[in-house]
Design a protein around this motif. Structure first.
Motif, PDB file in Angstrom:
ATOM      1  N   ARG A  16      54.369  17.759  41.801  1.00  7.88           N
ATOM      2  CA  ARG A  16      53.033  17.157  41.814  1.00  7.88           C
ATOM      3  C   ARG A  16      53.090  15.714  41.324  1.00  7.88           C
ATOM      4  O   ARG A  16      52.488  14.817  41.913  1.00  7.88           O
ATOM      5  CB  ARG A  16      52.076  17.962  40.941  1.00  7.88           C
ATOM      6  CG  ARG A  16      50.641  17.424  40.999  1.00  7.88           C
ATOM      7  CD  ARG A  16      49.757  18.029  39.973  1.00  7.88           C
ATOM      8  NE  ARG A  16      50.255  17.568  38.673  1.00  7.88           N
ATOM      9  CZ  ARG A  16      49.885  18.071  37.517  1.00  7.88           C
ATOM     10  NH1 ARG A  16      49.060  19.067  37.458  1.00  7.88           N
ATOM     11  NH2 ARG A  16      50.363  17.584  36.392  1.00  7.88           N
ATOM     12  N   GLU A  17      53.850  15.451  40.268  1.00  5.57           N
ATOM     13  CA  GLU A  17      53.985  14.096  39.739  1.00  5.57           C
ATOM     14  C   GLU A  17      54.664  13.177  40.749  1.00  5.57           C
ATOM     15  O   GLU A  17      54.269  12.027  40.920  1.00  5.57           O
ATOM     16  CB  GLU A  17      54.773  14.104  38.423  1.00  5.57           C
ATOM     17  CG  GLU A  17      53.990  14.633  37.254  1.00  5.57           C
ATOM     18  CD  GLU A  17      52.772  13.780  36.956  1.00  5.57           C
ATOM     19  OE1 GLU A  17      52.915  12.595  36.611  1.00  5.57           O
ATOM     20  OE2 GLU A  17      51.647  14.303  37.083  1.00  5.57           O
ATOM     21  N   TRP A  18      55.689  13.686  41.410  1.00  3.24           N
ATOM     22  CA  TRP A  18      56.377  12.898  42.422  1.00  3.24           C
ATOM     23  C   TRP A  18      55.412  12.473  43.525  1.00  3.24           C
ATOM     24  O   TRP A  18      55.374  11.328  43.938  1.00  3.24           O
ATOM     25  CB  TRP A  18      57.549  13.684  43.014  1.00  3.24           C
ATOM     26  CG  TRP A  18      58.284  12.900  44.045  1.00  3.24           C
ATOM     27  CD1 TRP A  18      58.094  12.935  45.402  1.00  3.24           C
ATOM     28  CD2 TRP A  18      59.291  11.916  43.821  1.00  3.24           C
ATOM     29  NE1 TRP A  18      58.931  12.053  46.027  1.00  3.24           N
ATOM     30  CE2 TRP A  18      59.680  11.412  45.070  1.00  3.24           C
ATOM     31  CE3 TRP A  18      59.919  11.431  42.679  1.00  3.24           C
ATOM     32  CZ2 TRP A  18      60.656  10.434  45.209  1.00  3.24           C
ATOM     33  CZ3 TRP A  18      60.895  10.459  42.811  1.00  3.24           C
ATOM     34  CH2 TRP A  18      61.257   9.973  44.071  1.00  3.24           C
ATOM     35  N   ARG A  19      54.607  13.405  43.985  1.00  2.88           N
ATOM     36  CA  ARG A  19      53.654  13.104  45.062  1.00  2.88           C
ATOM     37  C   ARG A  19      52.550  12.165  44.610  1.00  2.88           C
ATOM     38  O   ARG A  19      52.005  11.431  45.420  1.00  2.88           O
ATOM     39  CB  ARG A  19      53.078  14.394  45.625  1.00  2.88           C
ATOM     40  CG  ARG A  19      54.126  15.190  46.375  1.00  2.88           C
ATOM     41  CD  ARG A  19      53.596  16.488  46.892  1.00  2.88           C
ATOM     42  NE  ARG A  19      54.674  17.275  47.455  1.00  2.88           N
ATOM     43  CZ  ARG A  19      54.500  18.163  48.406  1.00  2.88           C
ATOM     44  NH1 ARG A  19      53.298  18.371  48.904  1.00  2.88           N
ATOM     45  NH2 ARG A  19      55.519  18.858  48.855  1.00  2.88           N
ATOM     46  N   LYS A  20      52.212  12.191  43.312  1.00  7.59           N
ATOM     47  CA  LYS A  20      51.241  11.227  42.780  1.00  7.59           C
ATOM     48  C   LYS A  20      51.833   9.817  42.791  1.00  7.59           C
ATOM     49  O   LYS A  20      51.129   8.850  43.043  1.00  7.59           O
ATOM     50  CB  LYS A  20      50.861  11.568  41.342  1.00  7.59           C
ATOM     51  CG  LYS A  20      49.813  12.605  41.185  1.00  7.59           C
ATOM     52  CD  LYS A  20      49.538  12.727  39.689  1.00  7.59           C
ATOM     53  CE  LYS A  20      48.469  13.668  39.331  1.00  7.59           C
ATOM     54  NZ  LYS A  20      48.307  13.764  37.870  1.00  7.59           N
ATOM     55  N   LEU A  31      48.259   4.175  48.268  1.00  6.05           N
ATOM     56  CA  LEU A  31      49.543   3.633  47.818  1.00  6.05           C
ATOM     57  C   LEU A  31      49.368   2.770  46.567  1.00  6.05           C
ATOM     58  O   LEU A  31      50.175   2.840  45.642  1.00  6.05           O
ATOM     59  CB  LEU A  31      50.202   2.837  48.938  1.00  6.05           C
ATOM     60  CG  LEU A  31      50.714   3.670  50.115  1.00  6.05           C
ATOM     61  CD1 LEU A  31      51.123   2.764  51.263  1.00  6.05           C
ATOM     62  CD2 LEU A  31      51.870   4.557  49.677  1.00  6.05           C
ATOM     63  N   LEU A  32      48.314   1.969  46.532  1.00  4.90           N
ATOM     64  CA  LEU A  32      48.035   1.152  45.349  1.00  4.90           C
ATOM     65  C   LEU A  32      47.786   2.033  44.136  1.00  4.90           C
ATOM     66  O   LEU A  32      48.346   1.793  43.059  1.00  4.90           O
ATOM     67  CB  LEU A  32      46.832   0.238  45.599  1.00  4.90           C
ATOM     68  CG  LEU A  32      46.399  -0.621  44.411  1.00  4.90           C
ATOM     69  CD1 LEU A  32      47.508  -1.587  43.999  1.00  4.90           C
ATOM     70  CD2 LEU A  32      45.118  -1.373  44.750  1.00  4.90           C
ATOM     71  N   ALA A  33      46.968   3.075  44.304  1.00  5.28           N
ATOM     72  CA  ALA A  33      46.703   3.999  43.199  1.00  5.28           C
ATOM     73  C   ALA A  33      47.996   4.670  42.733  1.00  5.28           C
ATOM     74  O   ALA A  33      48.214   4.850  41.530  1.00  5.28           O
ATOM     75  CB  ALA A  33      45.676   5.046  43.615  1.00  5.28           C
ATOM     76  N   TYR A  37      49.653   4.344  39.043  1.00  8.88           N
ATOM     77  CA  TYR A  37      49.960   5.546  38.267  1.00  8.88           C
ATOM     78  C   TYR A  37      51.429   5.560  37.855  1.00  8.88           C
ATOM     79  O   TYR A  37      51.761   5.849  36.705  1.00  8.88           O
ATOM     80  CB  TYR A  37      49.623   6.796  39.087  1.00  8.88           C
ATOM     81  CG  TYR A  37      49.916   8.069  38.347  1.00  8.88           C
ATOM     82  CD1 TYR A  37      49.047   8.526  37.355  1.00  8.88           C
ATOM     83  CD2 TYR A  37      51.059   8.809  38.612  1.00  8.88           C
ATOM     84  CE1 TYR A  37      49.329   9.683  36.651  1.00  8.88           C
ATOM     85  CE2 TYR A  37      51.341   9.960  37.922  1.00  8.88           C
ATOM     86  CZ  TYR A  37      50.473  10.405  36.935  1.00  8.88           C
ATOM     87  OH  TYR A  37      50.763  11.548  36.233  1.00  8.88           O
ATOM     88  N   PHE A  38      52.301   5.224  38.786  1.00  9.33           N
ATOM     89  CA  PHE A  38      53.737   5.190  38.504  1.00  9.33           C
ATOM     90  C   PHE A  38      54.058   4.210  37.370  1.00  9.33           C
ATOM     91  O   PHE A  38      54.763   4.548  36.428  1.00  9.33           O
ATOM     92  CB  PHE A  38      54.502   4.811  39.773  1.00  9.33           C
ATOM     93  CG  PHE A  38      55.942   4.468  39.539  1.00  9.33           C
ATOM     94  CD1 PHE A  38      56.862   5.459  39.245  1.00  9.33           C
ATOM     95  CD2 PHE A  38      56.378   3.158  39.596  1.00  9.33           C
ATOM     96  CE1 PHE A  38      58.196   5.145  39.015  1.00  9.33           C
ATOM     97  CE2 PHE A  38      57.698   2.837  39.374  1.00  9.33           C
ATOM     98  CZ  PHE A  38      58.615   3.835  39.077  1.00  9.33           C
TER      99      PHE A  38
END
Length: 136
Positions: A16-20, A31-33, A37-38
């Protein structure tokens, strides 16, 4: 009873974190979000006074990323000491997680190019191991 597949909860959380962080989309706002987040969650930078901190972007940096996501080429006139090379380091790592995205780091001198690569390596150094393993 059918075959029951067991899932590791931590593995599901990491997915889930990877996909976020790296969504499979072409939508610029998503993509900006994801990039924000990253950087705020996983990317570390070296602050001259406070040491290792998470990378929180200024509004001008967010607008730069928005521009990069929306255009193939960009020409930027910038001042010194505004965090641009730090932004380039984080963005280049983030983009490299997508397949077939070559990254070339150029600078005015070899010394400055090496410093830029060091900023990327610094951020990578403090990433979670599962993300390093999963990444490109």
């Amino acid at each position: 009873m059918g075959d029951v597949t067991e899932y590791d909860f931590n593995e599901l959380v990491r997915e889930r974190e990877w996909r976020k962080c790296f969504p499979d989309t072409t939508d610029q706002e998503q993509l900006l979000a994801a990039f924000l987040y990253f950087t705020e969650t996983y990317w570390s930078i070296r602050h001259p006074e406070r040491g290792k901190i998470k990378f929180e972007l200024f509004e001008a940096q967010v607008e730069t990323i928005r521009s990069w996501l929306g255009t193939r080429y960009s020409l930027i006139l910038k001042a010194r000491q505004i965090g641009f090379s730090t932004l380039c380091a984080a963005y280049s790592y983030w983009v490299a997680q997508y397949p077939d995205r070559p990254i070339l780091m150029l600078s005015r001198t070899e010394r400055e190019a090496i410093k830029l690569l060091q900023k990327t390596k610094y951020g990578y150094q403090f990433m979670p191991e599962w993300m390093k393993w999963r990444g490109g």
